[in-house]
Design an enzyme around this catalytic site. Structure first.
Site, short mmCIF file in Angstrom:
data_model
loop_
_atom_site.label_atom_id
_atom_site.label_comp_id
_atom_site.label_asym_id
_atom_site.label_seq_id
_atom_site.Cartn_x
_atom_site.Cartn_y
_atom_site.Cartn_z
N LEU B 38 0.77 -1.03 0.06
CA LEU B 38 -0.20 -0.15 -0.05
C LEU B 38 0.82 1.03 -0.13
O LEU B 38 1.90 1.41 0.70
CB LEU B 38 -0.92 0.16 1.35
CG LEU B 38 -2.04 -1.16 1.36
CD1 LEU B 38 -2.52 -0.80 2.68
CD2 LEU B 38 -2.81 -1.12 0.35
N ASP B 39 0.68 2.39 -0.89
CA ASP B 39 1.39 3.62 -0.87
C ASP B 39 0.77 4.33 0.36
O ASP B 39 -0.28 4.01 0.86
CB ASP B 39 1.34 4.21 -2.04
CG ASP B 39 0.05 4.56 -2.69
OD1 ASP B 39 -0.90 5.00 -1.66
OD2 ASP B 39 -0.12 4.78 -3.94
#
Lengths: 405, 83
Positions: B38-39
């Site tokens: 996940l960014d």
């Protein structure tokens, strides 16, 4: 492992984008022919991604004022205002902006980015709370990083979500500042500012509105969204920029708060940077006048915006929720957006390629910004080119079901 | 680890599995950014879902300190006043 090794992934991502054709981050114009046309690789190119909303960059009276100031005051101030002093022009521009907004105070910054960075990070201190919209511009997020205050995000354009988050900390004794934007820069969507103003009143908090993309665009006299929806009394701070409607560079904040001027010796992005060159100040003073002298520019701008928005939508492209000078076409993949952007450029149409993570909901966008200076023919050419490239690439734009999503 | 934190971990994992595009085994030790891909924005958006579930607001600077699912659960527990 060099000090830049942490950017390996970013570099790979960048090369993938630039490798698909022209590098969208280093487009170089050989000449500017007008506010809406430039020379790119020897070809006349329509500029549809410059935020030059009123098209004042080549206004003769603005240029004359700039040249005059350049000759009288020199090329730059070579220092900050607290160290090197202020020139007449800087103080005059602050007076004129305060007058235009009907406010007591104004501070001018060297860029719009610094105006947000400086004002927001300085207003809230370690015992305060800062609330920001999840789609906020990078300058607002960076202000959030700089401030020692607690920072809480709320869902984009969702006053009820903000209200819920404010109620959770109702007992917190600190000051609370809510930050929203008039028009959001990626999709051109407008904040429900009336509703936000109500939440502000009910919770007794401060409200700051960034009118960067709405100054000169919305409102009876071009003051922005707060004026358009009649809630200026609820807005404690308005931040704006000179780099869009006013056609130059710089930023400002206006407010009626007593003692506002103390920020001049507290706000580091104001204190520790050189002030704007006198020539820039002079062009802004003139373009601020031009904006007020010629309300017809706003009418033309909105007519052009509507023409582009509806033209693209009628071709089946997915555009943003509101008709505004920012018209963004959403494409289903990053690869397609890159290819599409390259083809449009080859056809003589320049606009902005906006990719995740800089876009809301990880969308791949072809972002355009309309100017009052665009001719109807230029707008129609742009619409046609979108259609032509879509056919070449065999893209069937998903037919839009409703007028507004 | 207290029961409260364990309960929070379970709720987080249940919510997370629903949002991830591919099935992943998630434990207390799972790193949110490294193991889940996940960014930072996706993490902040996921945190909003948790804020609603637990009726707390997690300030951004606290999110920045979080590495694993266990860290996140402890932070939420502290903010709820059960630390």
């Amino acid at each position: 492992m060099t000090i830049l090794a942490k950017y390996t992934k970013l570099r790979e991502h960048y090369h993938r984008i630039a490798g698909a054709g022209r590098d969208p981050f280093t487009v170089k114009f050989d000449a500017m022919l007008s506010p809406t046309e430039g020379m790119l690789n020897g070809r006349r190119t329509i500029l549809l991604g410059t935020n030059n909303y009123l098209g004042l960059t080549f206004d003769e009276s603005c240029i004359d004022k700039g040249v005059e100031a350049l000759k009288s005051f020199g090329t730059g101030t070579t220092g900050s205002r607290i160290a090197n002093g202020s020139y007449d022009g800087h103080a005059a521009l602050e007076r004129e902006l305060a007058k235009f907004y009907g406010r007591e105070n104004c501070m001018v910054f060297t860029t719009g980015y610094q105006a947000n960075l400086g004002i927001i990070s300085t207003l809230v201190g370690k015992d305060d709370l800062l609330f920001l919209d999840s789609d906020s511009h990078a300058s607002i997020y960076d202000a959030a990083k700089m401030t020692p205050a607690q920072v809480i995000r709320f869902r984009h354009n969702d006053p009820e979500d903000l209200n819920k988050r404010l109620r959770r900390v109702a007992d917190h004794p600190g000051n609370k500042l809510v930050v929203v934007e008039g028009i959001y820069s990626m999709l051109g969507d407008v904040a429900p500012l009336k509703e936000f103003a109500q939440v502000k009143r009910e919770n007794g908090v401060y409200l700051l509105v960034d009118e960067a993309h709405s100054m000169g665009v919305l409102g009876d006299t071009g003051r922005g969204l707060a004026q358009e929806v009649g809630v200026e009394d609820d807005v404690d701070f308005i931040v704006g920029t000179f780099s869009k409607s006013l056609g130059a560079v710089g930023g400002f904040c206006v407010s009626d708060l007593p003692d506002f001027d103390v920020l001049r010796v507290a706000c580091r992005p104001y204190m520790f940077t050189a002030s704007l060159p006198p020539s820039v100040i002079a062009t802004c003073l003139r373009s601020l006048e031009r904006m007020q002298e010629e309300p017809g520019l706003r009418t033309k701008l909105m007519a052009n915006s509507k023409r582009l928005y509806e033209g693209l939508r009628n071709k089946g492209f997915q555009v943003g929720p509101d008709v505004n000078p920012i018209v963004a076409v959403s494409l289903p993949s990053i690869e397609l957006a890159i290819t599409f952007w390259n083809r449009l450029l080859e056809e003589g149409l320049y606009l902005n390629l906006a990719l995740p993570p800089a876009t809301p909901n990880s969308q791949s966008l072809l972002r355009t910004s309309v100017s009052a200076a665009h001719t109807t023919k230029q707008i129609d050419t742009a619409i046609e080119l979108f259609g032509k490239v879509a056919r070449q690439l065999n893209v069937q734009p998903a037919l839009v079901q409703t007028a507004a999503e | 680890m207290t029961t409260d934190v364990n309960d929070i971990v379970e709720t987080i994992i249940a919510a997370l599995v629903k949002t991830l595009p591919t099935p992943v085994t998630v434990t207390t030790e799972t790193s949110i950014t490294r193991d889940l891909g996940l960014d930072s924005l996706a993490v902040m958006d996921f945190v909003m879902v948790l804020e609603d579930k637990f009726d707390v607001s997690i300030p951004m600077e606290r999110i920045a300190e979080v590495e694993t699912i266990g860290d996140l659960a402890r932070t939420i527990s502290e903010l709820r006043g059960h630390a």
